[in-house]
Each structure stands twice: as structure tokens, then as C-alpha cells.
Write a protein that holds these residues in place. Structure first.
Motif, PDB file in Angstrom:
ATOM      1  N   ARG A 144      -2.611  -1.037 -11.471  1.00 37.99           N
ATOM      2  CA  ARG A 144      -2.350  -1.855  -9.675  1.00 37.99           C
ATOM      3  C   ARG A 144      -3.214  -3.091  -9.391  1.00 37.99           C
ATOM      4  O   ARG A 144      -4.377  -3.040  -9.942  1.00 37.99           O
ATOM      5  CB  ARG A 144      -3.678  -0.648  -8.830  1.00 37.99           C
ATOM      6  CG  ARG A 144      -3.271  -1.054  -7.089  1.00 37.99           C
ATOM      7  CD  ARG A 144      -3.282   0.491  -5.938  1.00 37.99           C
ATOM      8  NE  ARG A 144      -2.339   1.591  -6.175  1.00 37.99           N
ATOM      9  CZ  ARG A 144      -2.667   2.637  -6.115  1.00 37.99           C
ATOM     10  NH1 ARG A 144      -4.013   2.965  -5.488  1.00 37.99           N
ATOM     11  NH2 ARG A 144      -1.668   4.191  -6.681  1.00 37.99           N
ATOM     12  N   HIS A 168       4.933   7.671  -7.266  1.00 38.34           N
ATOM     13  CA  HIS A 168       4.018   6.520  -6.814  1.00 38.34           C
ATOM     14  C   HIS A 168       2.732   6.515  -6.841  1.00 38.34           C
ATOM     15  O   HIS A 168       2.381   6.221  -5.646  1.00 38.34           O
ATOM     16  CB  HIS A 168       5.407   6.849  -5.095  1.00 38.34           C
ATOM     17  CG  HIS A 168       6.564   6.509  -5.059  1.00 38.34           C
ATOM     18  ND1 HIS A 168       6.810   5.832  -5.336  1.00 38.34           N
ATOM     19  CD2 HIS A 168       7.130   7.616  -4.342  1.00 38.34           C
ATOM     20  CE1 HIS A 168       8.627   5.708  -4.725  1.00 38.34           C
ATOM     21  NE2 HIS A 168       7.978   7.161  -4.860  1.00 38.34           N
ATOM     22  N   ASP A 169       1.691   6.254  -7.489  1.00 42.32           N
ATOM     23  CA  ASP A 169       0.618   6.093  -7.931  1.00 42.32           C
ATOM     24  C   ASP A 169       0.726   4.822  -8.829  1.00 42.32           C
ATOM     25  O   ASP A 169       0.126   5.108  -9.674  1.00 42.32           O
ATOM     26  CB  ASP A 169       0.174   7.341  -8.315  1.00 42.32           C
ATOM     27  CG  ASP A 169      -1.478   7.502  -7.994  1.00 42.32           C
ATOM     28  OD1 ASP A 169      -2.101   6.459  -7.500  1.00 42.32           O
ATOM     29  OD2 ASP A 169      -2.196   8.627  -8.480  1.00 42.32           O
ATOM     30  N   ASP A 218       7.892  -0.061  -6.622  1.00 42.53           N
ATOM     31  CA  ASP A 218       6.874  -0.691  -6.412  1.00 42.53           C
ATOM     32  C   ASP A 218       7.569  -0.854  -8.152  1.00 42.53           C
ATOM     33  O   ASP A 218       7.486  -0.593  -8.570  1.00 42.53           O
ATOM     34  CB  ASP A 218       5.351  -0.338  -5.791  1.00 42.53           C
ATOM     35  CG  ASP A 218       4.772  -2.183  -5.457  1.00 42.53           C
ATOM     36  OD1 ASP A 218       5.840  -3.101  -5.871  1.00 42.53           O
ATOM     37  OD2 ASP A 218       3.857  -2.524  -5.730  1.00 42.53           O
ATOM     38  N   THR A 250       1.105  -1.592   0.147  1.00 44.70           N
ATOM     39  CA  THR A 250      -0.282   0.338   0.333  1.00 44.70           C
ATOM     40  C   THR A 250       0.965   1.590   0.129  1.00 44.70           C
ATOM     41  O   THR A 250       2.159   1.274   0.813  1.00 44.70           O
ATOM     42  CB  THR A 250      -0.536  -0.255   1.095  1.00 44.70           C
ATOM     43  OG1 THR A 250      -0.316   0.572   2.309  1.00 44.70           O
ATOM     44  CG2 THR A 250      -1.584  -1.481   0.686  1.00 44.70           C
ATOM     45  N   PRO A 251       0.305   2.316  -0.185  1.00 43.79           N
ATOM     46  CA  PRO A 251       1.443   3.404  -0.505  1.00 43.79           C
ATOM     47  C   PRO A 251       1.956   4.138   1.016  1.00 43.79           C
ATOM     48  O   PRO A 251       2.629   3.916   1.235  1.00 43.79           O
ATOM     49  CB  PRO A 251       0.334   4.817  -1.132  1.00 43.79           C
ATOM     50  CG  PRO A 251      -0.840   3.695  -1.845  1.00 43.79           C
ATOM     51  CD  PRO A 251      -0.532   2.426  -1.685  1.00 43.79           C
ATOM     52  N   GLU A 256       7.258   1.394 -10.876  1.00 43.83           N
ATOM     53  CA  GLU A 256       6.726   2.490 -10.034  1.00 43.83           C
ATOM     54  C   GLU A 256       7.777   3.517 -10.466  1.00 43.83           C
ATOM     55  O   GLU A 256       8.666   3.266 -10.811  1.00 43.83           O
ATOM     56  CB  GLU A 256       6.608   2.256  -8.469  1.00 43.83           C
ATOM     57  CG  GLU A 256       5.487   3.189  -7.786  1.00 43.83           C
ATOM     58  CD  GLU A 256       5.477   2.898  -6.937  1.00 43.83           C
ATOM     59  OE1 GLU A 256       4.447   2.829  -6.439  1.00 43.83           O
ATOM     60  OE2 GLU A 256       6.828   2.600  -5.781  1.00 43.83           O
ATOM     61  N   ARG A 297       4.229   1.440   2.183  1.00 46.87           N
ATOM     62  CA  ARG A 297       5.889   1.996   0.735  1.00 46.87           C
ATOM     63  C   ARG A 297       6.547   3.363   1.687  1.00 46.87           C
ATOM     64  O   ARG A 297       7.782   3.194   2.396  1.00 46.87           O
ATOM     65  CB  ARG A 297       5.490   2.398  -0.153  1.00 46.87           C
ATOM     66  CG  ARG A 297       6.829   2.817  -0.965  1.00 46.87           C
ATOM     67  CD  ARG A 297       6.277   3.556  -2.383  1.00 46.87           C
ATOM     68  NE  ARG A 297       5.524   4.260  -2.430  1.00 46.87           N
ATOM     69  CZ  ARG A 297       7.052   5.941  -2.086  1.00 46.87           C
ATOM     70  NH1 ARG A 297       7.350   5.385  -1.900  1.00 46.87           N
ATOM     71  NH2 ARG A 297       6.047   6.999  -1.713  1.00 46.87           N
ATOM     72  N   ARG A 298       5.380   3.953   2.440  1.00 47.24           N
ATOM     73  CA  ARG A 298       6.413   5.299   2.592  1.00 47.24           C
ATOM     74  C   ARG A 298       7.159   5.021   4.309  1.00 47.24           C
ATOM     75  O   ARG A 298       7.699   5.833   4.839  1.00 47.24           O
ATOM     76  CB  ARG A 298       5.230   6.279   3.126  1.00 47.24           C
ATOM     77  CG  ARG A 298       4.712   7.202   1.884  1.00 47.24           C
ATOM     78  CD  ARG A 298       3.874   8.154   1.797  1.00 47.24           C
ATOM     79  NE  ARG A 298       2.799   8.230   0.884  1.00 47.24           N
ATOM     80  CZ  ARG A 298       1.606   9.255   0.790  1.00 47.24           C
ATOM     81  NH1 ARG A 298       1.543   9.272   2.384  1.00 47.24           N
ATOM     82  NH2 ARG A 298       0.793   9.178  -0.140  1.00 47.24           N
TER      83      ARG A 298
END
Lengths: 440, 332
Positions: A333, A264-265, A248, A230-231, A260, A234-235
Motif C-alpha cells: 500500500r 481490493h486490499d 487501484d 482510500t478503500p 489490485e 474507491r467504493r
């Protein structure tokens, strides 16, 4: 690494206007379908479906071609007693390896000639470039020679002129100590790993009472793949590892490639080597951007095992809108394997959805969790998660329950656990009996 | 590189005059390179002339670990080049410190030759398939094909026109190995030693007869060889020829037992081998059992001079018609 360095395109192809890359991809798609028609497996399937390669005149026509599943390939292999099932395109003479795709359905064996390595490896290099790999940098990689990733990666290293550090063993948690030693001894600046293995490295670092960032000192970028991320997770990984960034990627043995960018989307899928459709799993109707469905792959590299409208058995979506990075290629995604989808109170829920809820709570971002596959007719979602004991844990549990109810509309049963087996970290859905046995 | 590629026979196998003349050029070349590495340079200080490295005490795995700890060099200060290695591979040794080999392109390409010779001895011909059941970090795998490792160029199987398939090295993957046997039918399969028993059990359980298409199973192990009893049991169960391929990865050594004579073949242009008495570390004559000490003659980026392996056996005088110049060893 500065944004100016990271944001340099890999090549001009990724910034082509949409009509240009679509035209480019269309030509490759038509060639791939024509080639497939010359191969026994597809010739028979096309014929059974009453369709011919020459019928492919518009993008819409592609949906007339039959979808192939892994089970079809395995059935053909078992029927003939030979791994060559008639999807293999002849390649010029040269080195050739066979690779495997494994799963609950069994093993399919695919051909990877040298030309396949060159074409798909050069394409895959884009994901590494976007993640910051540059000439002369040292890259830590696993060497799972049975898997197509290892074959592509050898080409990536040569294409970018990166040096390679290869720890002993393979990308399974029990080899994590060697990977950590290699990182401490050789200080690579780029790490490419299967996501569950990255979590194993973090667990191993903590077991050694060392700080995770110490093990990753000198690492600037991490490229992961192989499991949903998930975003927010990842952060959190980026912070925990103390690296510039974590990227990713998505790929498959059959030929899906996506990476990616700095935005990052979602992962841009690489239109020069594959074509991706998202279809409704029941009706097989093509879905529009923003709608979740089954990911269907057609490989465009005319070498080795060809896949035309191959059901990857992944659930995902094409993201709507354009990416601020400047790459005009569609973003994908991937949420999970279709086999991991759960149905609760009439609604399909994926591990990714649960993980995204958990990651909304700052104290729980990245905390290992396991979603338990619900029994038929169950109305409650059961999640094992590492939570602190005492009032703090109780409060977090309440917040999580409320978030799950609000986002997913189901009741939550939280089972607090001190630690999850490392083999479950980064893994999605587990069976209840297995987990209870292991957490004891 | 040319000097080191010439013949360097084993002391016990050939007349001493010939040994002396052919060894000198190689000895001089390797001693020149050795003097440029901290590890061997220091050791050479203990001998009268650098070319006397043949009398150096054998290098042990403990020596390399101690050197890595002492110097902080991941390569145990054995690398000649100051340039960063194109590929660095962690070795399968347990200890206080990990060991690594750092390769440049030339060393990788040269290291392919021993595996190529081994595959030729196993009668692999163009079009055949080679099954590998070991980790991608094992030289048996990464030297097999250019598809597995960057910067190497054609691998050993590539050079023979063979296709490769690798099953990774986990012993829990025996069922997948069965599928490889069933659907790929490799002519030769090289297995990691700890995977042998699971594979035998899985093949027996699946009731597949691999002898219909697989001519030899080759068991490989780093710094050891399987015992004859283990080999015999596997051969009985699977009704297929089982051979051994011992390795010493720290010495970049690998060699295989011959399908013809059954003895280990060591190409003398690639390795200088001795069998030593473990107590005295002195060479013993042919027919006397001892421990294998190896010098890799092709390795000029990372040196391996007189490395003591865990492989046990005895030199055998005589020649095999399959490869007349090879040094022959009867493994214990």
C-alpha cells in the motif's frame, strides 16, 4: 462482469507457493545485481560501499548494497552533461524510446528499449486482466508518450488483444472534455486513467449538467493509478460512476509495478519484474510487513535503465497476511510521496490518513479536499473541503474534527469551500497561499 | 492494396497523359472502396462514374462533422471496414462534434510511411535521436515508434534506427524541453507550433546553444503552417534551421519542408495533392497560390478523398535532387 470471470488468474505464476516465486525472484535479483555491477554508475557505487555482486548470497545481504536516489541520477546527469549516467543496460537492436520521470527534484531521463516494453508490458497486463480487461474489449487510455506507462500500455493492449480509444491531448484536467466526448461517442468498456484525471472527468460531467454515470455508461471497469485512493473512496467512485468496479494500481517510471485484485486490499507487487523493500527512512533498516517506511525498488527486467535499491521517495508498507484472491505475491500500500509527509505535534501524518478519516463519514466520502502543509511548529491540521452551508455542514465539521482527533490526535481547522480548483482534485498536499489565492 | 500504392502524380506537375494513365488504376480502386462507405458512397451518386471522384467537391472539416452528427458515426461514415477499429484516435478539431480516425493494422502501418519519408528528408540516420514536443495523440508522435502505439509495427523513427523522446504537448513544459536539448541533444526536434515560442524563450533564458547539436527544428501544426515570419524569428533566436511540417490529420496528411530546397515535399505515391482556388474549389496551375486539397492514397480503411485542408501554398514545377519524384509546394 461476473466474479467467475474476474477471478480467473492471469497465469499460474501468481498462484505459485511462496517458496517457488521467491526462488524465481531471487535468481532474477541476482542477475540484475550482477548486470548492474557491469554498468559504470553502479560499479562505482558498489565499490564505494565496499560491496560486490558476488556478496549477494542471501536476501539479507541486499541491505548492504547502497540506496540510490533520484537526486543521485540527476547529479550524475548534470555532471556529465548527458542523460546516460551509466545505469543503462545494452539492449538488442530495435526500437528505443527515452522517457522521463519528473518531480520537484528535476527530470531524470530513462531508456526504454523494445525488450523493456515487452517484458514490463506483459507483466503490467496482469493488472489490467485483474481489473477485467479482456480480448476484444475497447479500452480508453491517455497517450502520454513521455511517460513509461504509455509505452507499457501499448504492449498491454497487444498482449490482451484489446482495442484502444485515445482522446486528444494528455492526462491533464483541461483535456477532460475531449475524454468525456470520447467516452460518449465510442463507449469504451474499460477505462484506464491517472486518478486526478478521473476526478477531472467527473467534474467535467457535472459541469455539463449531465449525470456522471451517463458519461460512463457501458464502462464495466476502471483502472486508476498515480495518486492514493482510500478503500472507501474507491467504493464511492464505483457507485458514482455506475461501473462494475474500480481498481487501484501502482507504478513508476523506474519500474515499480503493482495491481489490485478483486479483494481490493492493497496492490500485489509484480515479483516477476520488480523487488520491493520497505525501509526506515532514517536508519535505512528493513521494516517488517505492517510497518510504514520508504519504498525501495530493484528492477528485475534486464533492459534499459536499471534501478538497484532505488528510493522511490514514496511512503508505504507491505501488508501482512495473505490475500483471499489466491495470489501469493506480497501486497503493497503506497500512501503518498515522502515530500508530502507532514509533522504535527511530533507525529508524521500523511494526506492518506486525513483522507481516510474524511471517508469514514458517509456524507463526505470522496468530497474533494486539500490538506494544507502546516507551518513549522503548527499544532493544528488545516483542511479545505467542500461542505454544505448551514447546520448540516456545521454538524459534519464537528464529526470530522472528532474523528481526526480520535484517529490522528490533532486539532482540525476546517475551511469550507464551495469548490476546489479541478487541478487539486486527487492531489494531496497544497501550499496555503496557492489555495487561498485560487479559492478567493 | 497494390493498386493504390502505385504512382499518382499531381496534375500540375506532370504531363496530362501520364497523369491520366497512372491515376486511373488508383481512382478505380479508391472509388470501389469509396462506394462501400456511406459518406463517399452518397457523394459518388452525384457523379456519372465512380471513377470520376476526382471531380467531387472537396471534403471539409464541416462536412465530416455534419456527417458524424447526421449518421451518429464517430468516424463520419468514412470507414470501409465493418470490423471495430484496433485503435481509434480523437482528432484535434473544435466543433459541434469530435472527429476520430479508426485504424486497423494495415492502415496504421501504411500511415507510418509519410512520417518516415519526412524524417529521411530531415537527414535522420541510424543512431540519431529525434525529439518530439507534441501530444501522444498527435501522428507526429504515435507514428514515430512502435513503443507508443499498439498494433502498428515499426514506427517511422524505428525504421530509420533512431531513438525517440517525447516531451508531451503542453506549452508549459518548455523547461523540460530545455533539459531534453541539454542532456539528450536530439539531432532534429519536431515541435507543436504553440510550443515554439515558450521553447525559444526557455532556451534563451537558459543560455543554451542548441545549434551545437540540433540541426533542425521542425514546427508542426494540424491544418495550418506557421508563417515565414514566425519561422524566421525562431531561427534567428536559436541560430538553427527551422522548417515546417504541416498536417491535416483528418486527411492523414503530413509533409515536411526539405533541408535542401526548402520546399514542402509530397511523395506522389502516398498523396495526390492539388492546390485549389478557395472560391471555385478548382485546381489552379503551378505558381498560383491556393488551398491544399489532399487524397491519401495509402489509406484504405478510412478514406480521405479530396480533403480540403487549411494549408496554403503554391505548386512549384521542377524537381529537388533529394527526392526527384516528390511534388513540391511553396508554403505561404
Amino acid at each position: 462482469m461476473t466474479p467467475q470471470v474476474i477471478r480467473v488468474p492471469f497465469d499460474e505464476r501468481e498462484t505459485w507457493p511462496e517458496e517457488r516465486w521467491r526462488e524465481f525472484q531471487w535468481e532474477r535479483l541476482r542477475s540484475a545485481v550482477q548486470l548492474a555491477e557491469s554498468l559504470p554508475f553502479y560499479r562505482e557505487r558498489f565499490s564505494s560501499a565496499g560491496v560486490r555482486a558476488e556478496d549477494l548470497k542471501t536476501w539479507h545481504d541486499l541491505s548492504r548494497f547502497p540506496i540510490t536516489r533520484k537526486a543521485d541520477l540527476i547529479a550524475a546527469m548534470r555532471a556529465s552533461g548527458n542523460y546516460r549516467v551509466g545505469i543503462e543496460a545494452d539492449a538488442p537492436k530495435g526500437p528505443k524510446a527515452l522517457g522521463m520521470t519528473t518531480g520537484t527534484l528535476g527530470t531524470a531521463i530513462l531508456e526504454y528499449p523494445d525488450e523493456w516494453r515487452r517484458v514490463t508490458g506483459d507483466a503490467a497486463a496482469r493488472a489490467y486482466w485483474w481489473a477485467g480487461l479482456r480480448s476484444g474489449m475497447s479500452m480508453l487510455v491517455a497517450a502520454p508518450a513521455w511517460h513509461s506507462m504509455a509505452i507499457r500500455q501499448s504492449q498491454v493492449a497487444e498482449r490482451i488483444a484489446a482495442r484502444c480509444v485515445i482522446p486528444w491531448g494528455t492526462f491533464l484536467p483541461r483535456y477532460a472534455d475531449g475524454f468525456i466526448d470520447a467516452m460518449r461517442d465510442l463507449r469504451p468498456s474499460f477505462v484506464c486513467l491517472f486518478l486526478p484525471m478521473l476526478y477531472s472527468l467527473i467534474a467535467e460531467s457535472r459541469t455539463r449538467k449531465g449525470d456522471v454515470a451517463g458519461a460512463f455508461a457501458g464502462v464495466r471497469s476502471v483502472l486508476v493509478g498515480g495518486a492514493p485512493l482510500t478503500p472507501l473512496a474507491r467504493r464511492r467512485l464505483t457507485l458514482d460512476l455506475g461501473v462494475d468496479d474500480v481498481y487501484d494500481s501502482a507504478g513508476s517510471s523506474e519500474g515499480l509495478l503493482a495491481g489490485e485484485c478483486w479483494a481490493h486490499d492493497g496492490c500485489h507487487y509484480f515479483v516477476d519484474v520488480c523487488h520491493v523493500e520497505v525501509v526506515d527512512p532514517k536508519t535505512l533498516r528493513p521494516l517488517a510487513a505492517g510497518e510504514r517506511g520508504s519504498i525501495i525498488l530493484t528492477t528485475l527486467a534486464p533492459y534499459g535503465s536499471m534501478h538497484v535499491r532505488y528510493d522511490t521517495e514514496d511512503v508505504g508498507e507491505i501488508l501482512p497476511g495473505r490475500c483471499p484472491c489466491g495470489c501469493t505475491w506480497p501486497r503493497l500500500r503506497i500512501y503518498d510521496r515522502r515530500a508530502n509527509a507532514m509533522t504535527l505535534v511530533g507525529r508524521e501524518i500523511l494526506w492518506y490518513d486525513v483522507r481516510a478519516c474524511i471517508d469514514e463519514i458517509p456524507e463526505l466520502v470522496g468530497k474533494p479536499c486539500a490538506v494544507v502543509r502546516p507551518a513549522l511548529g503548527a499544532r493544528t491540521l488545516k483542511v479545505f473541503i467542500q461542505l454544505p452551508t448551514g447546520p448540516t455542514g456545521t454538524e459534519l465539521e464537528s464529526i470530522l474534527s472528532a474523528t481526526i482527533m480520535q484517529r490522528l490526535g490533532v486539532e482540525l481547522e476546517v475551511v469550507r469551500t464551495a469548490d476546489l480548483p479541478s487541478r487539486f482534485k486527487g492531489v494531496t498536499v497544497v501550499e496555503e497561499g496557492d489555495l487561498e489565492h485560487r479559492t478567493g | 492494396m497494390t493498386g493504390a500504392r502505385s504512382s499518382c502524380p499531381t496534375d500540375a506537375a506532370l504531363p496530362s497523359a501520364q497523369v491520366e494513365s497512372t491515376s486511373r488504376a488508383i481512382a478505380n480502386r479508391l472509388s470501389e472502396l469509396a462506394s462501400r462507405t456511406p459518406f463517399y458512397g452518397r457523394r459518388l451518386a452525384s457523379v456519372a462514374r465512380h471513377s470520376d471522384w476526382l471531380s467531387l467537391e472537396p471534403t471539409t472539416v464541416d462536412d465530416l462533422i455534419a456527417e458524424a452528427i447526421r449518421t451518429g458515426s464517430a468516424y463520419s461514415a468514412r470507414r470501409v471496414s465493418a470490423e471495430p477499429a484496433a485503435v481509434t484516435i480523437q482528432l484535434e478539431y473544435a466543433g459541434d462534434r469530435r472527429l476520430y480516425l479508426g485504424f486497423d493494422r494495415a492502415d496504421l502501418r501504411a500511415y507510418v510511411a509519410p512520417l518516415e519519408r519526412a524524417l529521411r528528408l530531415l537527414d535522420l540516420t541510424p543512431g540519431a535521436t529525434l525529439g518530439l514536443y507534441d501530444f501522444g495523440s498527435s501522428p507526429i508522435v504515435y507514428l514515430a515508434s512502435s513503443l507508443y502505439l499498439p498494433y502498428m509495427g515499426p514506427g517511422a523513427a524505428d525504421r530509420l534506427g533512431c531513438t525517440v523522446i517525447c516531451n508531451d504537448g503542453g506549452a508549459n513544459l518548455a523547461q523540460r524541453a530545455v533539459e531534453i536539448f541539454e542532456y539528450v541533444r536530439p539531432r532534429v526536434a519536431i515541435l507543436r507550433s504553440d510550443c515554439l515560442e515558450p521553447v525559444v524563450a526557455a532556451c534563451v533564458a537558459a543560455r543554451i546553444d542548441i545549434s551545437k547539436y540540433t540541426e533542425a527544428l521542425v514546427i508542426t501544426r494540424n491544418d495550418a503552417a506557421m508563417t515565414p515570419a514566425q519561422v524566421d524569428r525562431a531561427a534567428r533566436e536559436l541560430r538553427v534551421r527551422v522548417l515546417r511540417l504541416p498536417r491535416s490529420d483528418m486527411a492523414m496528411f503530413l509533409a515536411v519542408e526539405c533541408t535542401g530546397c526548402g520546399l514542402l515535399h509530397v511523395p506522389p505515391d502516398l498523396y495526390r495533392v492539388e492546390i485549389v482556388d478557395l472560391a471555385t474549389t478548382r485546381s489552379v496551375p503551378a505558381g498560383t497560390r491556393g488551398r491544399l486539397v489532399v487524397t491519401s492514397l495509402f489509406a484504405e480503411g478510412t478514406l480521405s478523398l479530396r480533403v480540403l485542408t487549411s494549408v496554403e501554398g503554391a505548386l512549384v514545377q521542377g524537381r529537388c535532387s533529394r527526392a526527384g519524384d516528390d511534388v513540391l509546394i511553396a508554403l505561404t
